[in-house]
Design a protein around this motif. Structure first.
Motif, PDB file in Angstrom:
ATOM      1  N   ASN A 140       0.853  -1.182   0.000  1.00  0.00           N
ATOM      2  CA  ASN A 140       0.000   0.000   0.000  1.00  0.00           C
ATOM      3  C   ASN A 140       0.890   1.233   0.000  1.00  0.00           C
ATOM      4  OD1 ASN A 140      -2.684   1.073   0.154  1.00  0.00           O
ATOM      5  ND2 ASN A 140      -2.260   1.679   2.249  1.00  0.00           N
ATOM      6  N   MET A 141       0.971   1.909  -1.151  1.00  0.00           N
ATOM      7  CA  MET A 141       1.895   3.021  -1.325  1.00  0.00           C
ATOM      8  C   MET A 141       1.148   4.319  -1.574  1.00  0.00           C
ATOM      9  SD  MET A 141       4.537   0.873  -3.740  1.00  0.00           S
ATOM     10  CE  MET A 141       3.296  -0.374  -4.122  1.00  0.00           C
ATOM     11  N   GLY A 142       1.553   5.384  -0.897  1.00  0.00           N
ATOM     12  CA  GLY A 142       0.874   6.645  -1.110  1.00  0.00           C
ATOM     13  C   GLY A 142       1.501   7.796  -0.351  1.00  0.00           C
ATOM     14  N   GLN A 143       1.073   9.001  -0.723  1.00  0.00           N
ATOM     15  CA  GLN A 143       1.502  10.237  -0.063  1.00  0.00           C
ATOM     16  C   GLN A 143       0.247  10.906   0.503  1.00  0.00           C
ATOM     17  OE1 GLN A 143       5.545   9.643  -1.101  1.00  0.00           O
ATOM     18  NE2 GLN A 143       4.586  11.047   0.353  1.00  0.00           N
ATOM     19  N   PRO A 144      -0.154  10.523   1.721  1.00  0.00           N
ATOM     20  CA  PRO A 144      -1.415  11.029   2.282  1.00  0.00           C
ATOM     21  C   PRO A 144      -1.320  12.410   2.929  1.00  0.00           C
ATOM     22  CG  PRO A 144      -0.403   9.472   3.802  1.00  0.00           C
ATOM     23  CD  PRO A 144       0.478   9.502   2.575  1.00  0.00           C
ATOM     24  N   GLU A 145      -0.205  13.103   2.764  1.00  0.00           N
ATOM     25  CA  GLU A 145       0.023  14.353   3.483  1.00  0.00           C
ATOM     26  C   GLU A 145      -1.089  15.383   3.276  1.00  0.00           C
ATOM     27  OE1 GLU A 145       4.149  12.553   3.081  1.00  0.00           O
ATOM     28  OE2 GLU A 145       2.322  12.641   1.879  1.00  0.00           O
ATOM     29  N   ILE A 146      -1.664  15.446   2.061  1.00  0.00           N
ATOM     30  CA  ILE A 146      -2.678  16.460   1.790  1.00  0.00           C
ATOM     31  C   ILE A 146      -3.880  16.298   2.710  1.00  0.00           C
ATOM     32  CG2 ILE A 146      -3.866  15.146  -0.018  1.00  0.00           C
ATOM     33  CD1 ILE A 146      -3.165  18.970   0.047  1.00  0.00           C
ATOM     34  N   LYS A 147      -4.113  15.085   3.197  1.00  0.00           N
ATOM     35  CA  LYS A 147      -5.238  14.848   4.104  1.00  0.00           C
ATOM     36  C   LYS A 147      -5.021  15.501   5.459  1.00  0.00           C
ATOM     37  CE  LYS A 147      -6.518  10.578   1.748  1.00  0.00           C
ATOM     38  NZ  LYS A 147      -6.755   9.123   1.865  1.00  0.00           N
ATOM     39  N   LEU A 148      -3.764  15.853   5.761  1.00  0.00           N
ATOM     40  CA  LEU A 148      -3.433  16.589   6.982  1.00  0.00           C
ATOM     41  C   LEU A 148      -3.228  18.075   6.693  1.00  0.00           C
ATOM     42  CD1 LEU A 148      -0.880  14.198   8.747  1.00  0.00           C
ATOM     43  CD2 LEU A 148      -3.377  14.137   8.766  1.00  0.00           C
ATOM     44  N   ALA A 149      -3.550  18.486   5.457  1.00  0.00           N
ATOM     45  CA  ALA A 149      -3.402  19.884   5.022  1.00  0.00           C
ATOM     46  C   ALA A 149      -1.950  20.309   4.877  1.00  0.00           C
ATOM     47  CB  ALA A 149      -4.154  20.839   5.942  1.00  0.00           C
ATOM     48  N   VAL A 150      -1.073  19.347   4.620  1.00  0.00           N
ATOM     49  CA  VAL A 150       0.295  19.667   4.231  1.00  0.00           C
ATOM     50  C   VAL A 150       0.575  18.964   2.902  1.00  0.00           C
ATOM     51  CG1 VAL A 150       1.131  20.111   6.559  1.00  0.00           C
ATOM     52  CG2 VAL A 150       1.229  17.787   5.668  1.00  0.00           C
ATOM     53  N   PHE A 151       1.805  19.034   2.412  1.00  0.00           N
ATOM     54  CA  PHE A 151       2.153  18.321   1.193  1.00  0.00           C
ATOM     55  C   PHE A 151       3.491  17.620   1.401  1.00  0.00           C
ATOM     56  CE2 PHE A 151       3.960  22.573   0.413  1.00  0.00           C
ATOM     57  CZ  PHE A 151       5.239  22.264  -0.041  1.00  0.00           C
ATOM     58  N   ALA A 152       3.833  16.750   0.477  1.00  0.00           N
ATOM     59  CA  ALA A 152       5.052  15.952   0.577  1.00  0.00           C
ATOM     60  C   ALA A 152       6.141  16.604  -0.262  1.00  0.00           C
ATOM     61  CB  ALA A 152       4.783  14.529   0.092  1.00  0.00           C
ATOM     62  N   PRO A 153       7.060  17.344   0.339  1.00  0.00           N
ATOM     63  CA  PRO A 153       8.048  18.077  -0.455  1.00  0.00           C
ATOM     64  C   PRO A 153       8.925  17.187  -1.330  1.00  0.00           C
ATOM     65  CG  PRO A 153       7.996  18.925   1.784  1.00  0.00           C
ATOM     66  CD  PRO A 153       7.180  17.668   1.783  1.00  0.00           C
ATOM     67  N   ALA A 154       9.530  16.154  -0.744  1.00  0.00           N
ATOM     68  CA  ALA A 154      10.431  15.301  -1.536  1.00  0.00           C
ATOM     69  C   ALA A 154       9.672  14.560  -2.627  1.00  0.00           C
ATOM     70  CB  ALA A 154      11.178  14.327  -0.627  1.00  0.00           C
ATOM     71  N   ALA A 155       8.490  14.039  -2.280  1.00  0.00           N
ATOM     72  CA  ALA A 155       7.699  13.319  -3.283  1.00  0.00           C
ATOM     73  C   ALA A 155       7.248  14.243  -4.406  1.00  0.00           C
ATOM     74  CB  ALA A 155       6.494  12.659  -2.628  1.00  0.00           C
ATOM     75  N   SER A 156       7.027  15.527  -4.087  1.00  0.00           N
ATOM     76  CA  SER A 156       6.643  16.486  -5.128  1.00  0.00           C
ATOM     77  C   SER A 156       7.742  16.635  -6.176  1.00  0.00           C
ATOM     78  CB  SER A 156       6.350  17.854  -4.499  1.00  0.00           C
ATOM     79  OG  SER A 156       5.266  17.767  -3.594  1.00  0.00           O
ATOM     80  N   CYS A 157       8.973  16.335  -5.776  1.00  0.00           N
ATOM     81  CA  CYS A 157      10.112  16.408  -6.696  1.00  0.00           C
ATOM     82  C   CYS A 157      10.433  15.048  -7.321  1.00  0.00           C
ATOM     83  CB  CYS A 157      11.336  16.923  -5.947  1.00  0.00           C
ATOM     84  SG  CYS A 157      11.081  18.494  -5.090  1.00  0.00           S
ATOM     85  N   LEU A 158      10.288  13.979  -6.542  1.00  0.00           N
ATOM     86  CA  LEU A 158      10.690  12.644  -7.002  1.00  0.00           C
ATOM     87  C   LEU A 158       9.639  11.985  -7.893  1.00  0.00           C
ATOM     88  CD1 LEU A 158      12.056  11.461  -3.545  1.00  0.00           C
ATOM     89  CD2 LEU A 158      13.458  11.764  -5.593  1.00  0.00           C
ATOM     90  N   LEU A 159       8.362  12.126  -7.542  1.00  0.00           N
ATOM     91  CA  LEU A 159       7.328  11.406  -8.292  1.00  0.00           C
ATOM     92  C   LEU A 159       7.218  11.840  -9.756  1.00  0.00           C
ATOM     93  CD1 LEU A 159       4.402  10.951  -5.720  1.00  0.00           C
ATOM     94  CD2 LEU A 159       5.624   9.136  -6.941  1.00  0.00           C
ATOM     95  N   PRO A 160       7.223  13.157 -10.073  1.00  0.00           N
ATOM     96  CA  PRO A 160       7.124  13.524 -11.492  1.00  0.00           C
ATOM     97  C   PRO A 160       8.264  12.947 -12.331  1.00  0.00           C
ATOM     98  CG  PRO A 160       6.649  15.420 -10.116  1.00  0.00           C
ATOM     99  CD  PRO A 160       7.180  14.353  -9.207  1.00  0.00           C
ATOM    100  N   GLU A 161       9.456  12.864 -11.758  1.00  0.00           N
ATOM    101  CA  GLU A 161      10.585  12.299 -12.496  1.00  0.00           C
ATOM    102  C   GLU A 161      10.394  10.802 -12.735  1.00  0.00           C
ATOM    103  OE1 GLU A 161      13.136  13.767 -13.859  1.00  0.00           O
ATOM    104  OE2 GLU A 161      13.018  15.782 -13.000  1.00  0.00           O
TER     105      GLU A 161
END
Length: 256
Positions: free
Chosen positions: A126-147
Motif C-alpha cells: 500500500n503506497m501513497g503520499q497522504p500528506e494532503i489529508k493533513l493539510a500539508v504536502f510531501a516536499p520530496a515526493a513532489s520532486c521525485l514522483l514527477p521524475e
C-alpha cells in the motif's frame, strides 16, 4: 546494537550493502532513523568494490511514514532539512539502491523509497503520499514522483492523497517488479544482473543515467522546502491538520 533503528551488514563478499529498517511494526522515519541511514551510507559508500545497496524493513510493513510529531511547527524545519539531506545523499549514491517494499509504505517512508533506483513490492503493498489529508504536502515526493512516473500520474497521487497497490504501482512505473518476497527479488536481481559487472564501471553507468534528473530534483527540492517552511506552515489549516492528527480528532478547516 539492539537499540538501533536500522540493521546494517555486508553480503556477497562485501559487494552488497544491506540496510533494514528495524523498528516494526511502523518503522517510522524519524530523526533517529534518518541519522542511522545517513551514517550507514557515509560509512560504506566509499568502498571501491561495493556494487549495490538493498533497503528493506523488518516486520509486515516498510514504513508508516515520517513522525507527525516532528512535523509540528517547532520541529519541522530541523526534521525536513535532515530528511531532504538523506534523500539527496541517496540520490547521489554511486551504486544502485534496490528497495524492497511490503505492507504500508506511506508518506516519508515512500519518499525514502523513491530516492532509490529499482523498487520491488508485494502486490498487496500500500503506497501513497497522504500528506494532503493533513493539510500539508510531501516536499520530496513532489520532486521525485514527477521524475519517476510523469507529471499527471504524480499530481493524481499528490493531490488526492490516495494509496495504490503493487499492481497499479507497476502499471504506472512506480515500481519495477511485483514479488511475494520483494527482498528476495531484490537480492535475485543483484545476483543475476549486478554481481558479475565491474563495480567501477557500474558507477559511471549510474551517474550517466540520472545526472540530469538528479540535478532537477535537487534544485526543485530547495524551492519546495522553502515553500513548505515559509508559506505552508504559516497557514491555519496546515497547523490545524497536524494538531488534529496528533490529538486524534477531526480537523476544522478554515481554508486559510
Amino acid at each position: 546494537m539492539s537499540d538501533s533503528p536500522l540493521r546494517v551488514w555486508l553480503e556477497k563478499e562485501d559487494r552488497l550493502l544491506r540496510l533494514r529498517l528495524s523498528r516494526p511494526k511502523a518503522n517510522i522515519v524519524d530523526a533517529a532513523m534518518i541519522e542511522a541511514l545517513s551514517a550507514a551510507l557515509d560509512k560504506h559508500l566509499g568502498s571501491a568494490k561495493l556494487t549495490a545497496v538493498i533497503l528493506d524493513a523488518e516486520g509486515s510493513h516498510f514504513s508508516f511514514g515520517a513522525s507527525v510529531a516532528e512535523h509540528m511547527p517547532d520541529q519541522c524545519e530541523v526534521m525536513l532539512k535532515s530528511l531532504h539531506a538523506l534523500i539527496t545523499q541517496m540520490l547521489d549514491c554511486p551504486v544502485p539502491i534496490l528497495v524492497a517494499i511490503k505492507g504500508q509504505c506511506l508518506g516519508g517512508g515512500l519518499e525514502v523509497a523513491l530516492a532509490g533506483n529499482l523498487l520491488f513490492a508485494q502486490a498487496n503493498a500500500n503506497m501513497g503520499q497522504p500528506e494532503i489529508k493533513l493539510a500539508v504536502f510531501a516536499p520530496a515526493a513532489s520532486c521525485l514522483l514527477p521524475e519517476r512516473i510523469g507529471q499527471s500520474q504524480a499530481e493524481d497521487l499528490l493531490f488526492s492523497g490516495r494509496s495504490i497497490d503493487g499492481n497499479e504501482a507497476l502499471r504506472i512505473g512506480l515500481i519495477n517488479e511485483i514479488s511475494e518476497d520483494p527482498s528476495a527479488a531484490a537480492e535475485a536481481y543483484f545476483d543475476t544482473h549486478l554481481a558479475s559487472v565491474s563495480a567501477s564501471s557500474l558507477r559511471f553507468a549510474v551517474q550517466a543515467a540520472s545526472a540530469d534528473s538528479i540535478e532537477r530534483i535537487k534544485q526543485k527540492l530547495a524551492t519546495v522546502e522553502n515553500l513548505y517552511l515559509q508559506e505552508l506552515m504559516a497557514t491555519h489549516d496546515a497547523v490545524e491538520g497536524l494538531q488534529a492528527f496528533v490529538e486524534k480528532r477531526t480537523a476544522n478547516w478554515e481554508h486559510r
